[in-house]
Scaffold this active site. Structure first.
Site, PDB file in Angstrom:
ATOM      1  N   ARG A 156       0.827  -1.213   0.000  1.00 52.01           N
ATOM      2  CA  ARG A 156       0.000   0.000   0.000  1.00 52.01           C
ATOM      3  C   ARG A 156       0.858   1.259   0.000  1.00 52.01           C
ATOM      4  O   ARG A 156       0.346   2.369  -0.050  1.00 52.01           O
ATOM      5  CB  ARG A 156      -0.932   0.003   1.213  1.00 52.01           C
ATOM      6  CG  ARG A 156      -1.968  -1.117   1.117  1.00 52.01           C
ATOM      7  CD  ARG A 156      -3.311  -0.673   1.604  1.00 52.01           C
ATOM      8  NE  ARG A 156      -3.318  -0.580   3.050  1.00 52.01           N
ATOM      9  CZ  ARG A 156      -4.419  -0.672   3.787  1.00 52.01           C
ATOM     10  NH1 ARG A 156      -5.591  -0.878   3.212  1.00 52.01           N
ATOM     11  NH2 ARG A 156      -4.355  -0.568   5.089  1.00 52.01           N
ATOM     12  N   GLU A 199      -2.761  -6.315   9.141  1.00 48.29           N
ATOM     13  CA  GLU A 199      -2.923  -7.778   9.040  1.00 48.29           C
ATOM     14  C   GLU A 199      -1.639  -8.517   9.417  1.00 48.29           C
ATOM     15  O   GLU A 199      -1.676  -9.617   9.972  1.00 48.29           O
ATOM     16  CB  GLU A 199      -3.290  -8.169   7.593  1.00 48.29           C
ATOM     17  CG  GLU A 199      -4.699  -7.785   7.194  1.00 48.29           C
ATOM     18  CD  GLU A 199      -4.886  -7.775   5.675  1.00 48.29           C
ATOM     19  OE1 GLU A 199      -6.037  -7.601   5.250  1.00 48.29           O
ATOM     20  OE2 GLU A 199      -3.910  -7.926   4.924  1.00 48.29           O
ATOM     21  N   GLY A 209      16.647  -0.303  -0.587  1.00 46.70           N
ATOM     22  CA  GLY A 209      17.376   0.562   0.344  1.00 46.70           C
ATOM     23  C   GLY A 209      17.137   2.010   0.007  1.00 46.70           C
ATOM     24  O   GLY A 209      16.022   2.387  -0.365  1.00 46.70           O
ATOM     25  N   SER A 210      18.199   2.821   0.103  1.00 45.33           N
ATOM     26  CA  SER A 210      18.039   4.249  -0.119  1.00 45.33           C
ATOM     27  C   SER A 210      19.410   4.865  -0.368  1.00 45.33           C
ATOM     28  O   SER A 210      20.424   4.338   0.100  1.00 45.33           O
ATOM     29  CB  SER A 210      17.409   4.849   1.130  1.00 45.33           C
ATOM     30  OG  SER A 210      17.650   6.226   1.159  1.00 45.33           O
ATOM     31  N   SER A 211      19.428   6.015  -1.036  1.00 48.69           N
ATOM     32  CA  SER A 211      20.717   6.659  -1.331  1.00 48.69           C
ATOM     33  C   SER A 211      21.393   7.184  -0.062  1.00 48.69           C
ATOM     34  O   SER A 211      22.583   7.501  -0.087  1.00 48.69           O
ATOM     35  CB  SER A 211      20.512   7.819  -2.308  1.00 48.69           C
ATOM     36  OG  SER A 211      19.622   8.748  -1.752  1.00 48.69           O
ATOM     37  N   CYS A 212      20.649   7.253   1.064  1.00 52.38           N
ATOM     38  CA  CYS A 212      21.266   7.777   2.287  1.00 52.38           C
ATOM     39  C   CYS A 212      22.262   6.795   2.898  1.00 52.38           C
ATOM     40  O   CYS A 212      22.888   7.103   3.901  1.00 52.38           O
ATOM     41  CB  CYS A 212      20.211   8.174   3.297  1.00 52.38           C
ATOM     42  SG  CYS A 212      19.323   6.764   3.906  1.00 52.38           S
ATOM     43  N   TYR A 243      18.398   5.522  10.238  1.00 51.54           N
ATOM     44  CA  TYR A 243      17.688   4.925   9.091  1.00 51.54           C
ATOM     45  C   TYR A 243      18.705   4.320   8.111  1.00 51.54           C
ATOM     46  O   TYR A 243      18.538   3.194   7.628  1.00 51.54           O
ATOM     47  CB  TYR A 243      16.874   6.036   8.432  1.00 51.54           C
ATOM     48  CG  TYR A 243      16.186   5.703   7.135  1.00 51.54           C
ATOM     49  CD1 TYR A 243      15.051   4.897   7.099  1.00 51.54           C
ATOM     50  CD2 TYR A 243      16.638   6.252   5.927  1.00 51.54           C
ATOM     51  CE1 TYR A 243      14.398   4.639   5.895  1.00 51.54           C
ATOM     52  CE2 TYR A 243      15.990   5.995   4.728  1.00 51.54           C
ATOM     53  CZ  TYR A 243      14.874   5.190   4.719  1.00 51.54           C
ATOM     54  OH  TYR A 243      14.226   4.937   3.526  1.00 51.54           O
ATOM     55  N   LYS A 272      19.299   0.497   6.720  1.00 53.44           N
ATOM     56  CA  LYS A 272      19.293   0.154   5.286  1.00 53.44           C
ATOM     57  C   LYS A 272      20.588  -0.568   4.894  1.00 53.44           C
ATOM     58  O   LYS A 272      20.565  -1.500   4.093  1.00 53.44           O
ATOM     59  CB  LYS A 272      19.114   1.423   4.439  1.00 53.44           C
ATOM     60  CG  LYS A 272      17.714   1.995   4.529  1.00 53.44           C
ATOM     61  CD  LYS A 272      16.724   1.030   3.926  1.00 53.44           C
ATOM     62  CE  LYS A 272      15.309   1.488   3.970  1.00 53.44           C
ATOM     63  NZ  LYS A 272      14.360   0.458   3.532  1.00 53.44           N
ATOM     64  N   HIS A 318       8.398  13.999   2.417  1.00 53.01           N
ATOM     65  CA  HIS A 318       9.623  14.366   1.699  1.00 53.01           C
ATOM     66  C   HIS A 318       9.410  15.709   0.994  1.00 53.01           C
ATOM     67  O   HIS A 318       8.299  16.224   0.920  1.00 53.01           O
ATOM     68  CB  HIS A 318       9.967  13.274   0.682  1.00 53.01           C
ATOM     69  CG  HIS A 318      10.469  12.027   1.325  1.00 53.01           C
ATOM     70  ND1 HIS A 318       9.734  10.863   1.355  1.00 53.01           N
ATOM     71  CD2 HIS A 318      11.627  11.752   1.963  1.00 53.01           C
ATOM     72  CE1 HIS A 318      10.423   9.930   1.984  1.00 53.01           C
ATOM     73  NE2 HIS A 318      11.572  10.433   2.367  1.00 53.01           N
ATOM     74  N   ASP A 334      19.633  21.510   6.195  1.00 49.50           N
ATOM     75  CA  ASP A 334      19.738  21.278   4.756  1.00 49.50           C
ATOM     76  C   ASP A 334      20.002  19.813   4.410  1.00 49.50           C
ATOM     77  O   ASP A 334      19.691  19.372   3.315  1.00 49.50           O
ATOM     78  CB  ASP A 334      20.909  22.097   4.183  1.00 49.50           C
ATOM     79  CG  ASP A 334      20.471  23.457   3.691  1.00 49.50           C
ATOM     80  OD1 ASP A 334      19.267  23.635   3.420  1.00 49.50           O
ATOM     81  OD2 ASP A 334      21.338  24.340   3.573  1.00 49.50           O
TER      82      ASP A 334
HETATM   83  N1  LIG Z   1      10.017   7.544  -0.630  1.00 45.62           N
HETATM   84  C1  LIG Z   1      11.283   7.789  -0.968  1.00 45.62           C
HETATM   85  O1  LIG Z   1      11.653   8.907  -1.375  1.00 45.62           O
HETATM   86  C2  LIG Z   1      12.301   6.694  -0.890  1.00 45.62           C
HETATM   87  C3  LIG Z   1      13.608   6.996  -1.309  1.00 45.62           C
HETATM   88  C4  LIG Z   1      14.556   6.015  -1.268  1.00 45.62           C
HETATM   89  C5  LIG Z   1      14.215   4.756  -0.817  1.00 45.62           C
HETATM   90  N2  LIG Z   1      12.952   4.467  -0.436  1.00 45.62           N
HETATM   91  C6  LIG Z   1      12.683   3.113   0.031  1.00 45.62           C
HETATM   92  O2  LIG Z   1      11.666   2.522  -0.761  1.00 45.62           O
HETATM   93  C7  LIG Z   1      10.913   1.629   0.069  1.00 45.62           C
HETATM   94  C8  LIG Z   1       9.449   1.966  -0.023  1.00 45.62           C
HETATM   95  O3  LIG Z   1       9.264   3.303   0.380  1.00 45.62           O
HETATM   96  P1  LIG Z   1       7.886   4.077   0.152  1.00 45.62           P
HETATM   97  O4  LIG Z   1       8.229   5.450  -0.188  1.00 45.62           O
HETATM   98  O5  LIG Z   1       7.008   3.263  -0.709  1.00 45.62           O
HETATM   99  O6  LIG Z   1       7.325   4.091   1.635  1.00 45.62           O
HETATM  100  P2  LIG Z   1       5.794   4.156   2.113  1.00 45.62           P
HETATM  101  O7  LIG Z   1       4.949   4.795   1.087  1.00 45.62           O
HETATM  102  O8  LIG Z   1       5.828   4.732   3.496  1.00 45.62           O
HETATM  103  O9  LIG Z   1       5.392   2.637   2.191  1.00 45.62           O
HETATM  104  C9  LIG Z   1       5.942   1.779   3.138  1.00 45.62           C
HETATM  105  C10 LIG Z   1       4.949   0.677   3.374  1.00 45.62           C
HETATM  106  O10 LIG Z   1       5.479  -0.201   4.381  1.00 45.62           O
HETATM  107  C11 LIG Z   1       4.429  -0.499   5.294  1.00 45.62           C
HETATM  108  N3  LIG Z   1       4.979  -0.796   6.606  1.00 45.62           N
HETATM  109  C12 LIG Z   1       5.716   0.025   7.394  1.00 45.62           C
HETATM  110  N4  LIG Z   1       6.010  -0.604   8.543  1.00 45.62           N
HETATM  111  C13 LIG Z   1       5.422  -1.833   8.473  1.00 45.62           C
HETATM  112  C14 LIG Z   1       5.352  -2.930   9.361  1.00 45.62           C
HETATM  113  N5  LIG Z   1       5.943  -2.888  10.563  1.00 45.62           N
HETATM  114  N6  LIG Z   1       4.664  -4.016   8.981  1.00 45.62           N
HETATM  115  C15 LIG Z   1       4.042  -4.069   7.771  1.00 45.62           C
HETATM  116  N7  LIG Z   1       4.082  -3.070   6.876  1.00 45.62           N
HETATM  117  C16 LIG Z   1       4.764  -1.956   7.240  1.00 45.62           C
HETATM  118  C17 LIG Z   1       3.605   0.757   5.353  1.00 45.62           C
HETATM  119  O11 LIG Z   1       2.320   0.466   5.849  1.00 45.62           O
HETATM  120  P3  LIG Z   1       1.585   1.567   6.789  1.00 45.62           P
HETATM  121  O12 LIG Z   1       1.565   2.824   5.971  1.00 45.62           O
HETATM  122  O13 LIG Z   1       0.252   0.967   7.034  1.00 45.62           O
HETATM  123  O14 LIG Z   1       2.447   1.685   8.008  1.00 45.62           O
HETATM  124  C18 LIG Z   1       3.585   1.153   3.872  1.00 45.62           C
HETATM  125  O15 LIG Z   1       2.576   0.502   3.172  1.00 45.62           O
HETATM  126  C19 LIG Z   1      11.462   1.753   1.475  1.00 45.62           C
HETATM  127  O16 LIG Z   1      12.383   0.731   1.711  1.00 45.62           O
HETATM  128  C20 LIG Z   1      12.189   3.071   1.448  1.00 45.62           C
HETATM  129  O17 LIG Z   1      13.237   3.068   2.355  1.00 45.62           O
HETATM  130  C21 LIG Z   1      11.976   5.422  -0.458  1.00 45.62           C
END
Ligand SMILES: NC(=O)c1ccc[n+]([C@@H]2O[C@H](COP(=O)([O-])OP(=O)(O)OC[C@H]3O[C@@H](n4cnc5c(N)ncnc54)[C@H](OP(=O)(O)O)[C@@H]3O)[C@@H](O)[C@H]2O)c1
Length: 324
Positions: free
Chosen positions: A13, A39, A107-110, A137, A141, A184, A283
């Site tokens: 989701r 769930e 993962g992530s660029s961080c 974080y 990662k 973000h 920043d």
């Molecule tokens: N967004 C960015 O800019 C970005 C950049 C670099 C890397 N990433 C990486 O890409 C991946 C996905 O990121 P995203 O942006 O899609 O994040 P997101 O929109 O926050 O989605 C994360 C999902 O993980 C679920 N989740 C979190 N904790 C959980 C738990 N304990 N048990 C089950 N489900 C859980 C969340 O459900 P709930 O919402 O119900 O908690 C949500 O559906 C991550 O690994 C993130 O580090 C993201």
């Protein structure tokens, strides 16, 4: 890819998980399994273990994580390190025990050092100190990458497992969080510019000096890169990575300053007022550009240009407001 494979997308989701599902369905995969956070809490080792031993998926995309911007990372460091470590350890270990052969960790660029040479190559990992604002974080990662590598090194030959990692640059697009404090930079600015436009405000305040440069990739491009990397032939993946540097960067290779991004969003959204920078807010790193030449050499390139991606994202945001 075998289209009848049972594929578990963790975090379906979320922004990336939902985009991965769109790509997989678009490619004809029908046997996709998902569970919401309520769930199945992936920090719960026993529940995760029960889930994997019952479902026994063939492939796993690990896109579930606790994710947030600078403010959230600074305010909730314990949540960021604990929850991410638990999710990764539980999912990767239980996947291995239940016989999952293919897993992709996001993962992530961080993960890269604050002062890494730019653009950041995969081998910059662990070559210096991390940016402090999101160090917990980033450490989680890095642990996720090392979990995948360690299981491959210990069990790759005996159990035929192939666990890979991709490191996206900053993402944006449909399904992003527009929370005022935890979001973000792109969703935060979309919301602020939109609200300022609707309320006829004179200015929008942007956190930070506006000077740091960032790279952004649309989430649909990220999802297509994830499926591409998951499905690369093992010999090709192995040729392009090494046992202890096995992750692959996913970026566009293009960067712009936060001030330039704010100007672009101001135009896309149609806000007529001024932009002011609040330099008392942190920043983060001054520059964060990924070197994605490895992935480009493996036959993948992004398709969505920033201006088009931002326009689509603003449309998604307006749609979400209507549905709310
Ligand atoms: N967004 C960015 O800019 C970005 C950049 C670099 C890397 N990433 C990486 O890409 C991946 C996905 O990121 P995203 O942006 O899609 O994040 P997101 O929109 O926050 O989605 C994360 C999902 O993980 C679920 N989740 C979190 N904790 C959980 C738990 N304990 N048990 C089950 N489900 C859980 C969340 O459900 P709930 O919402 O119900 O908690 C949500 O559906 C991550 O690994 C993130 O580090 C993201």
């Amino acid at each position: 890819m075998n289209k009848s494979d049972k594929i578990y997308v963790a975090g379906h989701r979320g922004m990336v998980g939902s985009a991965i599902i769109r790509v997989l369905k678009g490619q004809g995969c029908q046997n996709i399994i998902t569970h919401t956070h309520s769930e199945l809490d992936l920090t719960n080792q026993q529940k995760v273990d029960e889930f994997f031993s019952k479902e026994k998926p063939n492939q796993v995309y690990l896109a579930a994580a606790k994710v947030g911007g600078i403010f959230a990372n600074n305010t909730y460091p314990a949540d960021f390190i604990y929850q991410n470590l638990m999710i990764e350890a539980n999912v990767i270990h239980s996947a291995f025990k239940s016989g999952v052969k293919k897993l992709l960790f996001l993962g992530s660029s961080c993960i890269y050092p604050k002062l890494a040479n730019q653009p950041m190559r995969e081998d910059a990992l662990l070559s210096g100190y991390l940016e402090t604002t999101n160090e917990p974080y980033a450490i989680a990662k890095i642990a996720g990458i090392k979990l995948c590598e360690s299981y491959n090194r210990q069990y790759g030959n005996t159990h035929g497992i192939d666990y890979r990692s991709v490191m996206p640059t900053n993402l944006y697009g449909a399904g992003d969080s527009y929370h005022l404090e935890n979001s973000h930079v792109i969703p935060a600015l979309i919301r602020r510019f939109h609200e300022a436009k609707i309320n006829n405000e004179e200015k929008v305040v942007v956190w930070g000096s506006g000077k740091p440069k960032r790279e952004f990739i649309h989430v649909d491009d990220m999802a297509s890169a994830s499926v591409h990397v998951m499905n690369l032939k093992k010999a090709i993946y192995d040729e392009n990575t090494s046992e202890m540097c096995s992750h692959i960067n996913v970026g566009t290779g293009e960067e712009l300053s936060i001030a330039e991004l704010a100007e672009l969003l101001k135009k896309v959204i149609g806000f007529d007022g001024e932009i002011e920078f609040n330099s008392s807010m942190p920043d983060g790193s001054m520059r964060k550009l990924m070197d994605s030449s490895k992935l480009n050499g493996l036959g993948w390139a992004p398709k969505i240009k920033l201006k088009k991606g931002l326009t689509l994202t603003y449309q998604n945001y307006l749609q979400e407001l209507q549905n709310f």
